[in-house]
Design a protein around this motif. Structure first.
Motif, PDB file in Angstrom:
ATOM      1  N   ALA A  86       0.762  -1.392  -0.577  1.00 37.47           N
ATOM      2  CA  ALA A  86      -0.050  -0.232   0.213  1.00 37.47           C
ATOM      3  C   ALA A  86       0.856   1.342  -0.072  1.00 37.47           C
ATOM      4  O   ALA A  86      -0.017   2.385  -0.761  1.00 37.47           O
ATOM      5  CB  ALA A  86      -1.050   0.209   1.501  1.00 37.47           C
ATOM      6  N   SER A  87       1.902   1.519   0.991  1.00 35.80           N
ATOM      7  CA  SER A  87       2.906   2.397   1.302  1.00 35.80           C
ATOM      8  C   SER A  87       3.570   3.163  -0.519  1.00 35.80           C
ATOM      9  O   SER A  87       2.820   3.774  -1.175  1.00 35.80           O
ATOM     10  CB  SER A  87       4.081   1.554   1.812  1.00 35.80           C
ATOM     11  N   PHE A  88       3.840   1.626  -1.522  1.00 36.93           N
ATOM     12  CA  PHE A  88       4.499   1.944  -2.490  1.00 36.93           C
ATOM     13  C   PHE A  88       3.070   2.432  -3.789  1.00 36.93           C
ATOM     14  O   PHE A  88       3.147   3.555  -4.459  1.00 36.93           O
ATOM     15  CB  PHE A  88       5.266   0.722  -2.934  1.00 36.93           C
ATOM     16  N   LYS A  89       2.486   1.716  -3.458  1.00 32.37           N
ATOM     17  CA  LYS A  89       1.330   2.148  -4.593  1.00 32.37           C
ATOM     18  C   LYS A  89       1.243   3.680  -4.206  1.00 32.37           C
ATOM     19  O   LYS A  89       0.693   4.105  -5.154  1.00 32.37           O
ATOM     20  CB  LYS A  89      -0.174   1.689  -3.563  1.00 32.37           C
ATOM     21  N   GLU A  90       1.180   3.938  -2.307  1.00 31.84           N
ATOM     22  CA  GLU A  90       0.858   5.952  -2.406  1.00 31.84           C
ATOM     23  C   GLU A  90       1.734   7.126  -3.622  1.00 31.84           C
ATOM     24  O   GLU A  90       1.186   7.194  -4.106  1.00 31.84           O
ATOM     25  CB  GLU A  90       0.408   5.868  -1.139  1.00 31.84           C
ATOM     26  N   ILE A  91       2.875   6.333  -3.782  1.00 29.18           N
ATOM     27  CA  ILE A  91       3.497   7.121  -4.485  1.00 29.18           C
ATOM     28  C   ILE A  91       3.996   6.720  -6.101  1.00 29.18           C
ATOM     29  O   ILE A  91       4.903   7.002  -7.052  1.00 29.18           O
ATOM     30  CB  ILE A  91       4.791   7.410  -3.909  1.00 29.18           C
ATOM     31  N   GLY A  92       2.878   5.236  -6.462  1.00 27.44           N
ATOM     32  CA  GLY A  92       2.896   5.407  -7.827  1.00 27.44           C
ATOM     33  C   GLY A  92       4.131   3.721  -8.343  1.00 27.44           C
ATOM     34  O   GLY A  92       3.415   3.661  -9.700  1.00 27.44           O
ATOM     35  N   ALA A  93       4.469   3.332  -7.289  1.00 26.25           N
ATOM     36  CA  ALA A  93       5.180   2.405  -7.413  1.00 26.25           C
ATOM     37  C   ALA A  93       4.442   0.833  -7.525  1.00 26.25           C
ATOM     38  O   ALA A  93       3.615   0.704  -6.504  1.00 26.25           O
ATOM     39  CB  ALA A  93       6.896   2.615  -6.987  1.00 26.25           C
ATOM     40  N   VAL A  94       4.836  -0.110  -7.928  1.00 28.00           N
ATOM     41  CA  VAL A  94       4.537  -1.195  -7.785  1.00 28.00           C
ATOM     42  C   VAL A  94       5.380  -2.275  -7.273  1.00 28.00           C
ATOM     43  O   VAL A  94       6.698  -3.003  -7.458  1.00 28.00           O
ATOM     44  CB  VAL A  94       3.658  -2.243  -9.325  1.00 28.00           C
ATOM     45  N   VAL A  95       4.426  -3.373  -6.053  1.00 24.01           N
ATOM     46  CA  VAL A  95       5.558  -4.453  -5.031  1.00 24.01           C
ATOM     47  C   VAL A  95       4.629  -5.251  -4.753  1.00 24.01           C
ATOM     48  O   VAL A  95       3.144  -5.545  -4.925  1.00 24.01           O
ATOM     49  CB  VAL A  95       5.717  -3.210  -3.917  1.00 24.01           C
ATOM     50  N   VAL A  96       5.117  -6.507  -5.486  1.00 21.12           N
ATOM     51  CA  VAL A  96       4.361  -7.848  -5.626  1.00 21.12           C
ATOM     52  C   VAL A  96       4.987  -8.691  -4.014  1.00 21.12           C
ATOM     53  O   VAL A  96       5.968  -8.351  -4.348  1.00 21.12           O
ATOM     54  CB  VAL A  96       4.388  -8.380  -6.753  1.00 21.12           C
ATOM     55  N   ALA A  97       3.755  -9.185  -3.103  1.00 31.25           N
ATOM     56  CA  ALA A  97       4.331 -10.521  -2.764  1.00 31.25           C
ATOM     57  C   ALA A  97       4.421 -11.441  -3.515  1.00 31.25           C
ATOM     58  O   ALA A  97       2.888 -12.041  -4.097  1.00 31.25           O
ATOM     59  CB  ALA A  97       3.078 -10.664  -1.342  1.00 31.25           C
ATOM     60  N   GLU A  98       5.158 -12.399  -3.054  1.00 31.37           N
ATOM     61  CA  GLU A  98       5.684 -13.796  -4.046  1.00 31.37           C
ATOM     62  C   GLU A  98       6.076 -14.823  -3.150  1.00 31.37           C
ATOM     63  O   GLU A  98       6.170 -14.647  -1.478  1.00 31.37           O
ATOM     64  CB  GLU A  98       6.965 -13.459  -5.176  1.00 31.37           C
TER      65      GLU A  98
END
Length: 124
Positions: A112-124
């Protein structure tokens, strides 16, 4: 009743190969399968075991898209990883694994934190 006892005695005297042929003949004659009750009983056990095996409790967080990047991204990578500023910048540019073995709750917060700044992080 005597006929049943006679059949049981005959079955006792058969070899494994003869018993196998008898089972196949009975299956064909009556259109049934001797394996069906076992398969039906095993299916619920397999269905119960499958979700437990698939449920993950720890995740690796991977930076997939940096968005606009910039200082906010580097600071966020620094906060999440605990690395220094230079290492965080290198990691943000490379887009590799940010953190390993993270709980689902923590992974959701980081994503959620990365989404707020426009980046995409995924949990694998």
């Amino acid at each position: 009743m005597a006929d049943i006892q006679k059949m049981i005695e005959e079955v006792k005297g058969m070899t494994v190969l003869e018993l196998n042929e008898l089972v196949k003949a009975l299956e064909e004659e009556f259109g049934v399968s001797a394996a069906a009750p076992v398969a039906v009983a095993a299916a619920p056990a397999a269905a119960e075991a499958a979700p437990a095996a698939e449920e993950k409790t720890e995740f690796n967080l991977v930076l997939k898209e940096v968005g606009e990047g910039g200082v906010k991204l580097i600071k966020l990578v620094k906060d999440v990883t605990g690395l220094g500023l230079i290492e965080s910048k290198a990691l943000a540019v490379a887009g590799k694994t940010l953190k390993e073995n993270v709980s689902k709750e923590d992974a959701d917060k980081v994503i959620a934190s990365f989404k707020e700044i426009g980046a995409v992080v995924v949990a694998e």
